[in-house]
Design a protein around this motif. Structure first.
Motif, mmCIF file in Angstrom:
data_model
loop_
_atom_site.group_PDB
_atom_site.id
_atom_site.type_symbol
_atom_site.label_atom_id
_atom_site.label_comp_id
_atom_site.label_asym_id
_atom_site.label_seq_id
_atom_site.Cartn_x
_atom_site.Cartn_y
_atom_site.Cartn_z
ATOM 1 N N VAL A 104 2.285 -7.009 2.933
ATOM 2 C CA VAL A 104 1.188 -7.055 1.817
ATOM 3 C C VAL A 104 -0.076 -6.341 2.334
ATOM 4 O O VAL A 104 -0.703 -5.492 1.648
ATOM 5 C CB VAL A 104 0.699 -8.463 1.274
ATOM 6 C CG1 VAL A 104 -0.410 -8.410 0.552
ATOM 7 C CG2 VAL A 104 1.927 -9.167 0.754
ATOM 8 N N SER A 105 -0.281 -6.344 3.475
ATOM 9 C CA SER A 105 -1.620 -5.837 4.391
ATOM 10 C C SER A 105 -1.372 -4.368 4.619
ATOM 11 O O SER A 105 -2.355 -3.553 4.750
ATOM 12 C CB SER A 105 -1.993 -6.586 5.331
ATOM 13 O OG SER A 105 -1.179 -6.502 6.512
ATOM 14 N N ALA A 106 -0.074 -3.894 4.308
ATOM 15 C CA ALA A 106 0.063 -2.468 4.350
ATOM 16 C C ALA A 106 -0.162 -1.688 3.111
ATOM 17 O O ALA A 106 -0.341 -0.490 3.088
ATOM 18 C CB ALA A 106 1.503 -2.319 4.972
ATOM 19 N N VAL A 107 -0.461 -2.303 2.009
ATOM 20 C CA VAL A 107 -0.529 -1.693 0.635
ATOM 21 C C VAL A 107 -2.285 -1.253 0.681
ATOM 22 O O VAL A 107 -2.977 -2.052 0.704
ATOM 23 C CB VAL A 107 -0.371 -2.752 -0.362
ATOM 24 C CG1 VAL A 107 -0.747 -2.088 -1.769
ATOM 25 C CG2 VAL A 107 1.106 -3.096 -0.295
ATOM 26 N N ALA A 108 -2.375 0.152 0.398
ATOM 27 C CA ALA A 108 -3.709 0.706 0.564
ATOM 28 C C ALA A 108 -4.619 -0.031 -0.559
ATOM 29 O O ALA A 108 -5.611 -0.184 -0.044
ATOM 30 C CB ALA A 108 -3.505 2.231 0.629
ATOM 31 N N GLU A 109 -4.336 0.080 -1.475
ATOM 32 C CA GLU A 109 -5.143 -0.705 -2.725
ATOM 33 C C GLU A 109 -5.424 -2.035 -2.324
ATOM 34 O O GLU A 109 -6.564 -2.156 -2.722
ATOM 35 C CB GLU A 109 -4.419 -0.609 -4.148
ATOM 36 C CG GLU A 109 -5.439 -0.813 -5.244
ATOM 37 C CD GLU A 109 -4.723 -0.700 -6.573
ATOM 38 O OE1 GLU A 109 -3.453 0.059 -6.833
ATOM 39 O OE2 GLU A 109 -5.382 -1.080 -7.384
ATOM 40 N N VAL A 110 -4.533 -2.993 -1.834
ATOM 41 C CA VAL A 110 -4.830 -4.234 -1.367
ATOM 42 C C VAL A 110 -6.143 -4.162 -0.387
ATOM 43 O O VAL A 110 -7.037 -4.937 -0.587
ATOM 44 C CB VAL A 110 -3.695 -5.132 -0.727
ATOM 45 C CG1 VAL A 110 -4.153 -6.268 -0.273
ATOM 46 C CG2 VAL A 110 -2.822 -5.022 -1.995
ATOM 47 N N ARG A 111 -5.997 -3.099 0.434
ATOM 48 C CA ARG A 111 -6.887 -3.028 1.561
ATOM 49 C C ARG A 111 -8.331 -2.794 0.865
ATOM 50 O O ARG A 111 -9.261 -3.309 1.322
ATOM 51 C CB ARG A 111 -6.313 -2.291 2.578
ATOM 52 C CG ARG A 111 -5.356 -2.410 3.329
ATOM 53 C CD ARG A 111 -5.065 -1.570 4.593
ATOM 54 N NE ARG A 111 -5.809 -2.223 5.751
ATOM 55 C CZ ARG A 111 -5.527 -3.533 6.410
ATOM 56 N NH1 ARG A 111 -4.705 -4.011 6.509
ATOM 57 N NH2 ARG A 111 -6.608 -3.878 7.371
ATOM 58 N N THR A 112 -8.190 -1.942 0.159
ATOM 59 C CA THR A 112 -9.610 -1.268 -0.552
ATOM 60 C C THR A 112 -10.159 -2.512 -1.178
ATOM 61 O O THR A 112 -11.592 -2.679 -0.889
ATOM 62 C CB THR A 112 -9.455 -0.133 -1.346
ATOM 63 O OG1 THR A 112 -8.343 0.581 -0.803
ATOM 64 C CG2 THR A 112 -10.461 0.499 -2.004
ATOM 65 N N LEU A 113 -9.469 -3.284 -2.065
ATOM 66 C CA LEU A 113 -9.927 -4.397 -2.788
ATOM 67 C C LEU A 113 -10.556 -5.739 -1.986
ATOM 68 O O LEU A 113 -11.825 -5.889 -1.954
ATOM 69 C CB LEU A 113 -8.869 -5.078 -3.486
ATOM 70 C CG LEU A 113 -8.423 -4.493 -4.796
ATOM 71 C CD1 LEU A 113 -7.191 -5.019 -5.180
ATOM 72 C CD2 LEU A 113 -9.641 -4.868 -5.853
ATOM 73 N N LEU A 114 -9.723 -5.747 -0.719
ATOM 74 C CA LEU A 114 -10.293 -6.796 0.214
ATOM 75 C C LEU A 114 -11.314 -6.420 1.257
ATOM 76 O O LEU A 114 -12.193 -7.019 1.228
ATOM 77 C CB LEU A 114 -8.920 -7.408 1.072
ATOM 78 C CG LEU A 114 -7.975 -8.306 -0.063
ATOM 79 C CD1 LEU A 114 -6.745 -8.592 1.040
ATOM 80 C CD2 LEU A 114 -8.792 -9.187 -0.617
ATOM 81 N N VAL A 115 -11.449 -5.259 1.417
ATOM 82 C CA VAL A 115 -12.362 -4.777 2.426
ATOM 83 C C VAL A 115 -13.820 -4.867 1.561
ATOM 84 O O VAL A 115 -14.873 -5.309 2.321
ATOM 85 C CB VAL A 115 -12.258 -3.335 2.833
ATOM 86 C CG1 VAL A 115 -13.577 -2.562 3.335
ATOM 87 C CG2 VAL A 115 -11.382 -3.031 3.964
#
Ligand code: DC
Length: 246
Positions: A104-115
């Motif tokens: 899950v943490s490798a999904v770029a869009e997830v990272r953008t949202l969570l950052v």
């Protein structure tokens, strides 16, 4: 504090390097917020598992992340995580989430949202933020950047003993003994190695040490020593350090 520096301490490093214990101790000493960014990835992972979403369907995983309401307690004495209004602090540490969180943490869009969320949890009044990409992506202007590390054997030992720390009493207690412990230790070491390789090898914000981060190897260091080192670094850049009772 250098002009433009953010009132924050970035603590990055792999699992078992002692980040959580050190970050909480430093936040407590400074009276600052404590932000566990790993908990945000874990909370989204739990939401993905609840939804029954295919972990390899990035678009579906990102859609779950967009809907998930994540709240963090930033009190270093009472850290906690809520997902959609429910306290999931214990559940996000369980084996199901731990097994799925790297994907899950490798999904770029997830990272953008969570950052974005992580920056707002950190605020501007002072925060100690732990994770994998804090110095490089989340808070590149943090006043202090530390990369915590420890030998693989020591990190596995801490994990097997459920001791996530820079970590004193047990760090000096010598190797774990007994067959069951050996087996547990080997299993934990294998899982750590797998997660490390995945976290370091992903395309989006892999775990790397920032060029300007200070390396702190906690293999043979107790938690209080590691905390004191980080507080020294904070003092060195002019961040006021009030001495408070533990
Ligand atoms: O620190 P932790 O074990 O709770 O982190 C859980 C997972 O989230 C781990 O696989 C790495 C990932 N993570 C990340 O990619 N970036 C962060 N800033 C924090 C955690």
């Amino acid at each position: 504090v250098a002009t433009g520096a953010t009132r924050a301490i970035a603590l990055d490093g792999p699992s078992g390097s002692g980040k959580s214990t050190v970050a909480r101790g430093v936040a407590r000493a400074l009276g600052w917020r404590y932000v566990d960014t790993g908990a945000t990835y874990r909370a989204v992972t739990l939401a993905v598992l609840h939804a029954g979403t295919d972990l390899h369907d990035s678009a579906a995983v990102a859609a779950v992340a967009r809907r998930a309401r994540i709240e963090l307690s930033t009190d270093p004495d009472k850290p906690g995580t809520c997902l959609d209004g429910v306290d999931v602090s214990a559940e996000i540490r369980g084996p199901a989430v731990t097994a799925a969180v790297s994907a899950v943490s490798a999904v770029a869009e997830v990272r953008t949202l969570l950052v974005e969320r992580q920056r707002s949890f950190a605020g501007t009044d002072g925060a100690v933020v732990e994770g994998r990409d804090i110095a490089t992506v989340v808070l590149p202007d943090a006043a202090v950047k530390v990369y915590l590390d420890a030998s693989t054997a020591e990190r596995a030992r801490r994990r097997a003993g459920d001791v996530d720390a820079g970590v004193a009493s047990r760090a000096s207690a010598g190797p774990v003994t007994g067959v069951a412990d050996d087996e547990l230790h080997a299993a934990v070491a294998a899982d750590l190695a797998r997660r490390d390789a995945f976290d370091a090898g992903r395309a989006a914000s892999p775990l790397v040490r920032a060029d300007d981060a200070v390396l702190l190897d906690t293999s043979a260091m107790d938690a209080d020593t590691a905390i004191a080192r980080v507080l020294d670094l904070a003092r060195a850049v002019g961040l006021a350090v009030e001495e408070t009772e533990p």
